[in-house]
Design a protein around this motif. Sequence first.
Motif, PDB file in Angstrom:
ATOM      1  N   LEU A   1      42.472  48.221  43.680  1.00 25.10           N
ATOM      2  CA  LEU A   1      42.981  46.849  43.068  1.00 25.10           C
ATOM      3  C   LEU A   1      42.661  46.909  41.555  1.00 25.10           C
ATOM      4  CD1 LEU A   1      42.320  44.081  45.470  1.00 25.10           C
ATOM      5  CD2 LEU A   1      44.268  45.311  45.329  1.00 25.10           C
ATOM      6  N   GLN A   2      42.213  47.942  40.864  1.00 26.59           N
ATOM      7  CA  GLN A   2      41.608  48.146  39.621  1.00 26.59           C
ATOM      8  C   GLN A   2      42.461  47.890  38.765  1.00 26.59           C
ATOM      9  OE1 GLN A   2      39.202  51.996  40.528  1.00 26.59           O
ATOM     10  NE2 GLN A   2      38.874  51.519  38.575  1.00 26.59           N
ATOM     11  N   ASP A   3      43.878  48.218  38.778  1.00 25.52           N
ATOM     12  CA  ASP A   3      44.886  48.036  37.782  1.00 25.52           C
ATOM     13  C   ASP A   3      45.267  46.391  37.921  1.00 25.52           C
ATOM     14  OD1 ASP A   3      44.943  50.487  37.032  1.00 25.52           O
ATOM     15  OD2 ASP A   3      46.444  51.370  38.011  1.00 25.52           O
ATOM     16  N   GLU A   4      45.240  46.050  39.080  1.00 25.94           N
ATOM     17  CA  GLU A   4      45.735  44.697  39.315  1.00 25.94           C
ATOM     18  C   GLU A   4      44.749  43.675  38.896  1.00 25.94           C
ATOM     19  OE1 GLU A   4      48.900  42.099  40.366  1.00 25.94           O
ATOM     20  OE2 GLU A   4      48.885  44.303  40.460  1.00 25.94           O
ATOM     21  N   LEU A   5      43.437  43.982  39.146  1.00 27.62           N
ATOM     22  CA  LEU A   5      42.474  42.945  38.775  1.00 27.62           C
ATOM     23  C   LEU A   5      41.853  43.306  37.298  1.00 27.62           C
ATOM     24  CD1 LEU A   5      40.417  42.915  42.054  1.00 27.62           C
ATOM     25  CD2 LEU A   5      41.660  41.256  40.975  1.00 27.62           C
ATOM     26  N   ARG A   6      42.332  44.575  36.676  1.00 25.48           N
ATOM     27  CA  ARG A   6      41.739  44.943  35.317  1.00 25.48           C
ATOM     28  C   ARG A   6      40.408  45.085  35.436  1.00 25.48           C
ATOM     29  NH1 ARG A   6      45.906  44.743  31.911  1.00 25.48           N
ATOM     30  NH2 ARG A   6      47.522  43.097  32.117  1.00 25.48           N
ATOM     31  N   LEU A   7      40.004  46.059  36.363  1.00 23.76           N
ATOM     32  CA  LEU A   7      38.536  46.103  36.787  1.00 23.76           C
ATOM     33  C   LEU A   7      38.128  47.522  35.964  1.00 23.76           C
ATOM     34  CD1 LEU A   7      37.701  45.382  40.409  1.00 23.76           C
ATOM     35  CD2 LEU A   7      36.281  44.409  38.361  1.00 23.76           C
ATOM     36  N   HIS A   8      37.074  47.725  35.145  1.00 20.09           N
ATOM     37  CA  HIS A   8      36.762  48.910  34.941  1.00 20.09           C
ATOM     38  C   HIS A   8      35.876  49.783  36.078  1.00 20.09           C
ATOM     39  CE1 HIS A   8      34.697  51.819  32.172  1.00 20.09           C
ATOM     40  NE2 HIS A   8      35.494  51.616  31.561  1.00 20.09           N
ATOM     41  N   GLN A   9      35.931  51.280  35.857  1.00 25.27           N
ATOM     42  CA  GLN A   9      35.359  51.849  36.528  1.00 25.27           C
ATOM     43  C   GLN A   9      33.870  51.504  37.076  1.00 25.27           C
ATOM     44  OE1 GLN A   9      36.437  54.023  38.919  1.00 25.27           O
ATOM     45  NE2 GLN A   9      34.488  54.366  39.912  1.00 25.27           N
ATOM     46  N   THR A  10      33.072  51.226  35.787  1.00 25.80           N
ATOM     47  CA  THR A  10      31.664  50.787  36.031  1.00 25.80           C
ATOM     48  C   THR A  10      31.541  49.602  37.048  1.00 25.80           C
ATOM     49  OG1 THR A  10      32.019  49.426  34.145  1.00 25.80           O
ATOM     50  CG2 THR A  10      30.967  51.643  33.812  1.00 25.80           C
ATOM     51  N   ALA A  11      32.550  48.688  36.754  1.00 19.47           N
ATOM     52  CA  ALA A  11      32.554  47.364  37.892  1.00 19.47           C
ATOM     53  C   ALA A  11      32.456  47.943  39.156  1.00 19.47           C
ATOM     54  CB  ALA A  11      33.726  46.491  37.727  1.00 19.47           C
ATOM     55  N   ILE A  12      33.281  49.105  39.565  1.00 20.49           N
ATOM     56  CA  ILE A  12      33.363  49.368  41.077  1.00 20.49           C
ATOM     57  C   ILE A  12      32.094  50.168  41.415  1.00 20.49           C
ATOM     58  CG2 ILE A  12      34.657  51.011  42.286  1.00 20.49           C
ATOM     59  CD1 ILE A  12      36.275  48.776  41.610  1.00 20.49           C
ATOM     60  N   GLU A  13      31.428  50.646  40.411  1.00 18.98           N
ATOM     61  CA  GLU A  13      30.310  51.355  40.669  1.00 18.98           C
ATOM     62  C   GLU A  13      29.165  50.128  41.065  1.00 18.98           C
ATOM     63  OE1 GLU A  13      29.397  53.547  37.298  1.00 18.98           O
ATOM     64  OE2 GLU A  13      30.895  54.962  37.614  1.00 18.98           O
ATOM     65  N   ALA A  14      29.399  49.004  40.340  1.00 15.58           N
ATOM     66  CA  ALA A  14      28.453  47.987  40.615  1.00 15.58           C
ATOM     67  C   ALA A  14      28.634  47.447  41.955  1.00 15.58           C
ATOM     68  CB  ALA A  14      28.588  46.974  39.495  1.00 15.58           C
ATOM     69  N   ALA A  15      29.889  47.410  42.392  1.00  6.79           N
ATOM     70  CA  ALA A  15      30.350  46.830  43.725  1.00  6.79           C
ATOM     71  C   ALA A  15      29.510  47.684  44.671  1.00  6.79           C
ATOM     72  CB  ALA A  15      31.908  46.833  43.780  1.00  6.79           C
ATOM     73  N   HIS A  16      29.714  49.138  44.738  1.00  6.49           N
ATOM     74  CA  HIS A  16      28.941  50.006  45.571  1.00  6.49           C
ATOM     75  C   HIS A  16      27.428  49.511  45.666  1.00  6.49           C
ATOM     76  CE1 HIS A  16      31.897  52.509  46.915  1.00  6.49           C
ATOM     77  NE2 HIS A  16      32.618  52.666  45.648  1.00  6.49           N
ATOM     78  N   LEU A  17      26.924  49.393  44.410  1.00  5.57           N
ATOM     79  CA  LEU A  17      25.356  49.066  44.415  1.00  5.57           C
ATOM     80  C   LEU A  17      25.254  47.827  45.345  1.00  5.57           C
ATOM     81  CD1 LEU A  17      24.482  49.795  40.825  1.00  5.57           C
ATOM     82  CD2 LEU A  17      23.825  51.176  42.890  1.00  5.57           C
ATOM     83  N   VAL A  18      26.112  46.758  45.022  1.00  5.48           N
ATOM     84  CA  VAL A  18      25.901  45.670  46.222  1.00  5.48           C
ATOM     85  C   VAL A  18      25.776  45.883  47.505  1.00  5.48           C
ATOM     86  CG1 VAL A  18      26.346  43.377  46.211  1.00  5.48           C
ATOM     87  CG2 VAL A  18      26.593  44.221  44.107  1.00  5.48           C
ATOM     88  N   PHE A  19      27.051  46.515  47.821  1.00  2.40           N
ATOM     89  CA  PHE A  19      27.310  47.000  49.224  1.00  2.40           C
ATOM     90  C   PHE A  19      26.219  47.692  49.653  1.00  2.40           C
ATOM     91  CE2 PHE A  19      29.125  49.827  52.491  1.00  2.40           C
ATOM     92  CZ  PHE A  19      29.636  48.915  53.410  1.00  2.40           C
TER      93      PHE A  19
END
Length: 579
Positions: free
Chosen positions: A275-293
């Motif tokens: 959903l990166q394009d739809e949410l306008r999420l940068h790749q670093t935000a996805i990396e942060a999500a992995h850290l939370v998970f």
Amino acid sequence: MTKGSLTEGLEMKLAEDCSIEDIKAGKFVVIDGDKLRFFSLITDLRLDATTPAVLQSPPDVADELVREVLSGTATYASVLLKPMLTTERDGGRGTRDGDTAEPPEKREPQPVKTVPPHFSPVYEATANDVSRIFGSEEMEPLGRYFCIGTPLDMETPVCLDLHRFVERSNGIFGKTGTGKTFLTRLILCGLMRWVALSGGKVVTLIFDMHNEYGWKALRETGSVRGEVKGLRQLFGTRVAVFTLDPDSSRTRQVPVDDVVVISHDQITVEDIAPLQDELRLHQTAIEAAHLVFTRFKDRWLEELLDRGDRGEIKEFAEQIGANRESLAALYRKLKRVADLPFIVPSDKKPSRDIVNTIMGYLKRGIHVVLEFGRQSGMLAYLLVANILSRRIHEMYVHMTEDYISTMNPAKEPRQLVIVIEEAHKFLNPQAAKQTIFGTIAREMRKYYASLLIIDQRPSGIDDEILSQIGTKIVAQLNDERDIQAVLTGVSNPVGLRSILSSLDSKQQVLVLGHAVPMPVVVKVRDYDECCFALAREIPEAWDAAQQEEFERLAMGEGSDDDADGRRSVEERWKEVFGE
């Protein structure tokens, strides 16, 4: 035939008594050679002259006599043909039915590996020619061959081989307004009829973004904009309808079998990443999500939302070692996800797992339509399709491995066909590497799952995925990039490109690939009472048996749900819609 080659195609001189305006690109014709019959497709038409001088000094338009004298002598029309298949023939040249005495093994069409001799005659294909190549609905097993329309200027049915169709992922492409949805519904009718008549082990999961497959839809063709029946109306309890929006279902008076609710702990980072394009999420935000998970596992989303709501993002970022701005951006974007009406906190999720419920229907051969109601935004569609398909695919992998370990026929999974719209959103070069749909498309039925993708921008789909598409049904496309994309991996793309550019905007498609022996242009049959009669062909005894199975499933028998989760269809209806 006058000239040509095996690779570039053949050239035919049009007879003087034939008008070139009656010949259309995509027409199905037959060339009679001395030993073989060549089944061919018209790919292009051309005006020629015996000498350039005739074209440099054309006759007066008003001089009809001179024009008639020149026509067929000094000037003539050429038709370009592409041979696709051959069969052996017995009898002299010009004998149209001279091969009736051939044994079946000789009549089996073979790929073209040679060309006919000079001056071989070319005929319009007959009804026998079409049925010999594409099969007929009367052939056994009943229902396997399904008519989707007729060739240009003919009334003979062209059939899809549904057994070969479900062996691979398939695509239906065309610009907006060309009838992709109606064609998809037509093919799904054929699949459901085949399953009912011949016991084919195929089941479908349809992500119905615009509520057009379940109960009813608006007619797009004709002067009267009425309604047409959906799959549930036609096939009754063989189709179950799930909804994300019970209010919309109530307003449209659509009977549903259950409501889809997704809890926070059912959402993974893998569901968010596409959903990166739809949410306008940068790749670093996805990396942060992995850290939370990594720290909180299934509670990752709930923990992030809770810390963000309390204004503790800075402390939270330090705790898990994430960038503060990236984590704050992730929180803001995922609030949009959490605010979707069908997303609930983990402590409020229903006792019944909706994926297990859907799998229960699919295991029993009941097709599932998931309506989105008014929740038809791309964010909701991408999220739900990803979450449900990922978990269902995991279950199919487990079922397949269990079957392979025992080779017990009773454990063999049903072939699952997942129908998705706006496929380029799931299968673009970036998303195809992250979504479960890219995995399914590449596996080519390894785990009994395939895709039926519907899209108006095939150029947005990853080339590797397009090359794995078994059967392509292509309506009119205007963008050159889209035309080039659908012809990826196809032999003779030049000839087919000219055919695609000549298609009408309604009810004309080019069908090519695994489910048809050769490419053919088809005038698609109407989705009308004649089509609706397909459902009425199914024996009543089968319907009664399916009804009993459907009611057992609705009561939760044989499932892993606890007693509190077992409800009848009527009880669910009251829960969703009231008394």
